[in-house]
Scaffold this motif. Sequence first.
Motif, PDB file in Angstrom:
ATOM      1  N   ILE A   1       0.802  -1.229   0.000  1.00  0.00           N
ATOM      2  CA  ILE A   1       0.000   0.000   0.000  1.00  0.00           C
ATOM      3  C   ILE A   1       0.832   1.274   0.000  1.00  0.00           C
ATOM      4  O   ILE A   1       0.319   2.325  -0.375  1.00  0.00           O
ATOM      5  N   ASP A   2       2.091   1.205   0.430  1.00  0.00           N
ATOM      6  CA  ASP A   2       2.883   2.443   0.478  1.00  0.00           C
ATOM      7  C   ASP A   2       2.995   3.130  -0.885  1.00  0.00           C
ATOM      8  O   ASP A   2       2.796   4.351  -0.988  1.00  0.00           O
TER       9      ASP A   2
ATOM     10  N   GLY B   1      -4.470   8.977   6.355  1.00  0.00           N
ATOM     11  CA  GLY B   1      -5.361   7.845   6.615  1.00  0.00           C
ATOM     12  C   GLY B   1      -6.293   7.565   5.451  1.00  0.00           C
ATOM     13  O   GLY B   1      -6.555   6.406   5.114  1.00  0.00           O
ATOM     14  N   GLN B   2      -6.794   8.603   4.813  1.00  0.00           N
ATOM     15  CA  GLN B   2      -7.668   8.419   3.654  1.00  0.00           C
ATOM     16  C   GLN B   2      -6.903   7.817   2.476  1.00  0.00           C
ATOM     17  O   GLN B   2      -7.428   6.988   1.745  1.00  0.00           O
ATOM     18  N   ARG B   3      -5.641   8.235   2.305  1.00  0.00           N
ATOM     19  CA  ARG B   3      -4.839   7.665   1.216  1.00  0.00           C
ATOM     20  C   ARG B   3      -4.565   6.178   1.455  1.00  0.00           C
ATOM     21  O   ARG B   3      -4.609   5.372   0.522  1.00  0.00           O
ATOM     22  N   ARG B   4      -4.298   5.804   2.711  1.00  0.00           N
ATOM     23  CA  ARG B   4      -4.088   4.378   3.007  1.00  0.00           C
ATOM     24  C   ARG B   4      -5.370   3.584   2.786  1.00  0.00           C
ATOM     25  O   ARG B   4      -5.337   2.452   2.300  1.00  0.00           O
ATOM     26  N   HIS B   5      -6.509   4.170   3.139  1.00  0.00           N
ATOM     27  CA  HIS B   5      -7.803   3.520   2.883  1.00  0.00           C
ATOM     28  C   HIS B   5      -7.975   3.242   1.397  1.00  0.00           C
ATOM     29  O   HIS B   5      -8.317   2.131   0.977  1.00  0.00           O
ATOM     30  N   ASP B   6      -7.748   4.266   0.580  1.00  0.00           N
ATOM     31  CA  ASP B   6      -7.920   4.109  -0.866  1.00  0.00           C
ATOM     32  C   ASP B   6      -6.909   3.126  -1.438  1.00  0.00           C
ATOM     33  O   ASP B   6      -7.218   2.373  -2.382  1.00  0.00           O
ATOM     34  N   ALA B   7      -5.705   3.101  -0.872  1.00  0.00           N
ATOM     35  CA  ALA B   7      -4.688   2.159  -1.343  1.00  0.00           C
ATOM     36  C   ALA B   7      -5.101   0.720  -1.055  1.00  0.00           C
ATOM     37  O   ALA B   7      -4.909  -0.174  -1.891  1.00  0.00           O
ATOM     38  N   LEU B   8      -5.689   0.488   0.127  1.00  0.00           N
ATOM     39  CA  LEU B   8      -6.139  -0.862   0.460  1.00  0.00           C
ATOM     40  C   LEU B   8      -7.247  -1.312  -0.492  1.00  0.00           C
ATOM     41  O   LEU B   8      -7.277  -2.471  -0.933  1.00  0.00           O
TER      42      LEU B   8
END
Length: 416
Positions: A216-217, A232-239
Amino acid sequence: MLEGLAQAEAAVTDCLDASAWALTEHDLVAALDAAHRLEQRLAAVMLSLVREVDGRGTATAQGASSTAVWLRDRLRLGVGAARRLVELAAMLDAAPAAVRDALANGVGDVEQVRVIAGTVQTVHTAAGAEAADKAVGVLVDWAAQFDATLLRRLGTRILDHVAPEVADAAAEAALRADESRAARDRHVTVSEQTDGRLRLTGILDPEAAALLRTAIDPLSAPTGPDDTRSAGQRRHDALADVCRLALRGGKLPDHGGDPTQLVVTTSYDGLTRKLGTGALDTGLHLTPEAVRRLACDAAVLPAVLGGAGQTLDVGRQRRLITGPLRRALVLRDRGCAFPGCDRPPRWCDAHHIKHWADGGDTSLANAVLLCGHHHRHVHRSDWAVRLGGDGHPEFIPPAWLDPDQLPRRNQYHRRT
């Protein structure tokens, strides 16, 4: 024991009725200490009862898939808390008596005792029983001064105190114990919120943590100066992107009898007119825009049920409950229908209420979703299943469990 617990409950009730504001400062602190000791002693009683319930097989005899699931339903605990109760009860049962006494005497709390038991087990493996006995005494003394977090940190150097001659050799053993603990404690919990969102919590072992970060990075970096999403929103979208990539790869195994796919249920007219909402097989609803967006993705299968050529009652022509019929069953039951079970639909089998071999047909009115455990349990036990007047399944317990045999329903999946 029941009489003693009743007396303790009555005494605690009397304390609840007393006024804390009337205590002097000295008595207030003394009462707080006493309440803490009592809490730990009650925890020791609770763990002994949990261990006995687990050892007798009470949970499986009453239809639960495990003691943890039974405790969740019986005591209305989170399944994670129930699982930790069972694990700690087993750990204390195998620990030296001095470890159990530390909790029973109110010397340490549950988390401190968990640390002591795990550390003593490591010392026993590394240096033998004599060193383990010494470690118990040292750790119990430390528990009177340090909380569980610091106690665990100090425990990594316990061999320097009780067996310095093997301390260096045991360092590797401690590392392996940490690895084993990480493997044991790994979990991911998916909790559904009232508005359809999911809360993810859990602990990843070092390897899985490295895999997740690696995946996800690169996808969670800002896309440019105009990207206003939080980290946090970017990590959500990456997942979410990682999940889409996995689905598009086409290499995921079948799940619940169907290929792994996202199923959206909507009406044909609503889809073509761009006005219809959709429902996932979990029962969650999507906006018309989301339905159209998903329908455009070749890796996602839109499911339109009840249209021409998709009969929901296939009678005796087929034995297996698959395709549109299974999807209709998922939309009705939402998951395993057995009372107290929270298994999702993808983990479930379709069970014929009247068995195929006995002349039962393959239809929505003769089917119910059951997870593997409860499917086997229904087949070999005296539980009966039927559809209630509203078309939802209900289960009749055997007379030995409930003499009145009152029908029971699953309340975890019902959304209407």
